[in-house]
Design a protein around this motif. Sequence first.
Motif, PDB file in Angstrom:
ATOM      1  N   ILE A 204       0.833  -1.200   0.000  1.00 42.87           N
ATOM      2  CA  ILE A 204       0.000   0.000   0.000  1.00 42.87           C
ATOM      3  C   ILE A 204       0.869   1.251   0.000  1.00 42.87           C
ATOM      4  O   ILE A 204       0.567   2.236  -0.697  1.00 42.87           O
ATOM      5  CB  ILE A 204      -0.969  -0.013   1.197  1.00 42.87           C
ATOM      6  N   GLN A 205       1.958   1.235   0.760  1.00 45.65           N
ATOM      7  CA  GLN A 205       2.866   2.390   0.762  1.00 45.65           C
ATOM      8  C   GLN A 205       3.473   2.595  -0.627  1.00 45.65           C
ATOM      9  O   GLN A 205       3.595   3.736  -1.087  1.00 45.65           O
ATOM     10  CB  GLN A 205       3.970   2.199   1.806  1.00 45.65           C
ATOM     11  N   MET A 206       3.850   1.511  -1.296  1.00 49.94           N
ATOM     12  CA  MET A 206       4.402   1.636  -2.640  1.00 49.94           C
ATOM     13  C   MET A 206       3.358   2.149  -3.636  1.00 49.94           C
ATOM     14  O   MET A 206       3.654   3.014  -4.475  1.00 49.94           O
ATOM     15  CB  MET A 206       4.948   0.282  -3.113  1.00 49.94           C
ATOM     16  N   ILE A 207       2.144   1.640  -3.557  1.00 48.70           N
ATOM     17  CA  ILE A 207       1.071   2.100  -4.442  1.00 48.70           C
ATOM     18  C   ILE A 207       0.797   3.579  -4.216  1.00 48.70           C
ATOM     19  O   ILE A 207       0.660   4.359  -5.172  1.00 48.70           O
ATOM     20  CB  ILE A 207      -0.201   1.256  -4.217  1.00 48.70           C
ATOM     21  N   ASN A 208       0.731   3.979  -2.948  1.00 49.79           N
ATOM     22  CA  ASN A 208       0.486   5.389  -2.632  1.00 49.79           C
ATOM     23  C   ASN A 208       1.618   6.283  -3.116  1.00 49.79           C
ATOM     24  O   ASN A 208       1.391   7.414  -3.569  1.00 49.79           O
ATOM     25  CB  ASN A 208       0.279   5.571  -1.128  1.00 49.79           C
ATOM     26  N   PHE A 209       2.847   5.776  -3.026  1.00 51.62           N
ATOM     27  CA  PHE A 209       4.012   6.532  -3.503  1.00 51.62           C
ATOM     28  C   PHE A 209       3.891   6.813  -5.001  1.00 51.62           C
ATOM     29  O   PHE A 209       4.031   7.962  -5.448  1.00 51.62           O
ATOM     30  CB  PHE A 209       5.288   5.751  -3.204  1.00 51.62           C
ATOM     31  N   PHE A 210       3.627   5.780  -5.779  1.00 53.86           N
ATOM     32  CA  PHE A 210       3.539   5.977  -7.226  1.00 53.86           C
ATOM     33  C   PHE A 210       2.302   6.787  -7.619  1.00 53.86           C
ATOM     34  O   PHE A 210       2.337   7.541  -8.597  1.00 53.86           O
ATOM     35  CB  PHE A 210       3.593   4.637  -7.953  1.00 53.86           C
ATOM     36  N   HIS A 211       1.240   6.668  -6.853  1.00 51.46           N
ATOM     37  CA  HIS A 211       0.064   7.505  -7.096  1.00 51.46           C
ATOM     38  C   HIS A 211       0.406   8.978  -6.839  1.00 51.46           C
ATOM     39  O   HIS A 211       0.022   9.858  -7.633  1.00 51.46           O
ATOM     40  CB  HIS A 211      -1.091   7.067  -6.195  1.00 51.46           C
ATOM     41  N   ALA A 212       1.121   9.238  -5.750  1.00 47.04           N
ATOM     42  CA  ALA A 212       1.511  10.612  -5.422  1.00 47.04           C
ATOM     43  C   ALA A 212       2.470  11.183  -6.464  1.00 47.04           C
ATOM     44  O   ALA A 212       2.358  12.351  -6.858  1.00 47.04           O
ATOM     45  CB  ALA A 212       2.138  10.664  -4.030  1.00 47.04           C
ATOM     46  N   ILE A 213       3.414  10.358  -6.912  1.00 42.96           N
ATOM     47  CA  ILE A 213       4.353  10.783  -7.952  1.00 42.96           C
ATOM     48  C   ILE A 213       3.611  11.129  -9.243  1.00 42.96           C
ATOM     49  O   ILE A 213       3.888  12.141  -9.900  1.00 42.96           O
ATOM     50  CB  ILE A 213       5.400   9.678  -8.223  1.00 42.96           C
ATOM     51  N   ALA A 214       2.653  10.271  -9.612  1.00 44.70           N
ATOM     52  CA  ALA A 214       1.887  10.508 -10.837  1.00 44.70           C
ATOM     53  C   ALA A 214       1.170  11.848 -10.755  1.00 44.70           C
ATOM     54  O   ALA A 214       1.188  12.646 -11.712  1.00 44.70           O
ATOM     55  CB  ALA A 214       0.894   9.376 -11.067  1.00 44.70           C
ATOM     56  N   GLY A 215       0.532  12.135  -9.629  1.00 46.61           N
ATOM     57  CA  GLY A 215      -0.158  13.403  -9.467  1.00 46.61           C
ATOM     58  C   GLY A 215       0.784  14.587  -9.486  1.00 46.61           C
ATOM     59  O   GLY A 215       0.507  15.617 -10.116  1.00 46.61           O
ATOM     60  N   HIS A 216       1.928  14.437  -8.805  1.00 44.47           N
ATOM     61  CA  HIS A 216       2.922  15.509  -8.740  1.00 44.47           C
ATOM     62  C   HIS A 216       3.508  15.802 -10.112  1.00 44.47           C
ATOM     63  O   HIS A 216       3.636  16.965 -10.517  1.00 44.47           O
ATOM     64  CB  HIS A 216       4.023  15.115  -7.760  1.00 44.47           C
ATOM     65  N   PHE A 217       3.856  14.746 -10.843  1.00 41.65           N
ATOM     66  CA  PHE A 217       4.436  14.938 -12.171  1.00 41.65           C
ATOM     67  C   PHE A 217       3.416  15.494 -13.159  1.00 41.65           C
ATOM     68  O   PHE A 217       3.750  16.306 -14.021  1.00 41.65           O
ATOM     69  CB  PHE A 217       5.022  13.627 -12.688  1.00 41.65           C
ATOM     70  N   ASN A 218       2.170  15.056 -13.070  1.00 43.17           N
ATOM     71  CA  ASN A 218       1.139  15.610 -13.946  1.00 43.17           C
ATOM     72  C   ASN A 218       0.939  17.099 -13.691  1.00 43.17           C
ATOM     73  O   ASN A 218       0.734  17.885 -14.624  1.00 43.17           O
ATOM     74  CB  ASN A 218      -0.190  14.867 -13.738  1.00 43.17           C
ATOM     75  N   ALA A 219       1.018  17.478 -12.412  1.00 45.76           N
ATOM     76  CA  ALA A 219       0.816  18.886 -12.056  1.00 45.76           C
ATOM     77  C   ALA A 219       1.990  19.760 -12.463  1.00 45.76           C
ATOM     78  O   ALA A 219       1.819  20.952 -12.757  1.00 45.76           O
ATOM     79  CB  ALA A 219       0.567  19.011 -10.555  1.00 45.76           C
ATOM     80  N   THR A 220       3.191  19.199 -12.486  1.00 47.60           N
ATOM     81  CA  THR A 220       4.397  19.989 -12.765  1.00 47.60           C
ATOM     82  C   THR A 220       4.974  19.745 -14.157  1.00 47.60           C
ATOM     83  O   THR A 220       5.974  20.368 -14.527  1.00 47.60           O
ATOM     84  CB  THR A 220       5.485  19.673 -11.721  1.00 47.60           C
TER      85      THR A 220
END
Length: 239
Positions: free
Chosen positions: A176-192
């Motif tokens: 779950i921590q790994m899934i949340n990490f990649f989900h957060a990265i995806a959102g961060h990279f999409n925003a930036t």
Amino acid sequence: MTDPFIEREQARFQKELVMLHDYPEEELAAIIREVGFSCTLCGNCCTTGQNGHVFLLDSDTERAQQICANALIPAPFFEICNREGIFYVSGYALRAHTDGTCIHLTDKRCQIYENRFSICRVYPYMLHREHDDKGILAFRQISGLNEHGEYHMPITEEESLTIARETMRYEEAWLIQMINFFHAIAGHFNATGQRHIRKVYDNQMKEFKNGKTMQVQVFYKNHFVQHLVTIRDYEGILI
């Protein structure tokens, strides 16, 4: 637009989580009884030579900040690097002594045993998916087999089920921590407008190993925390 590498990693860990939920705890418990592992207090499992770094779940990091805040470092083997050469990693790890022993190990005894971290509590059992000797992707149930401890010791069915459940809870929390990490990265990279660039990653890793200070964003409680690190922070782990 989702980064293809990030998308693949998200899918991989989500698939493993489904597989974990489908894995019968009784099957792991039976393996635990068959192996019959018993600790001999040799201390080998508390060394990076035996097991690499100690990865901390968020709950472990929160406790470690109270016990040993100065022993926390961004986990090695950073997962992501953006165009600017900033690394991103899924959590924290413990520093090690220069000889590779855990920072909390003294005379082969853990100095925080009652407060030891999640991976230390379930070790040597695990349910990570790895390629076996034939190249087939399958669950790995035990780490360091025949490298420490005693085997074929009696373990009751009740005890084996308790160990199996604790192990599966740990693996679920890690996934779950790994899934949340990649989900957060995806959102961060999409925003930036960022992407994971493998060539930049490889070049930055070379510079890092040559002593250059690197910026690392550590995923912790659904946020990214900035750190500056050098290879010297990983004495006993990477050097």
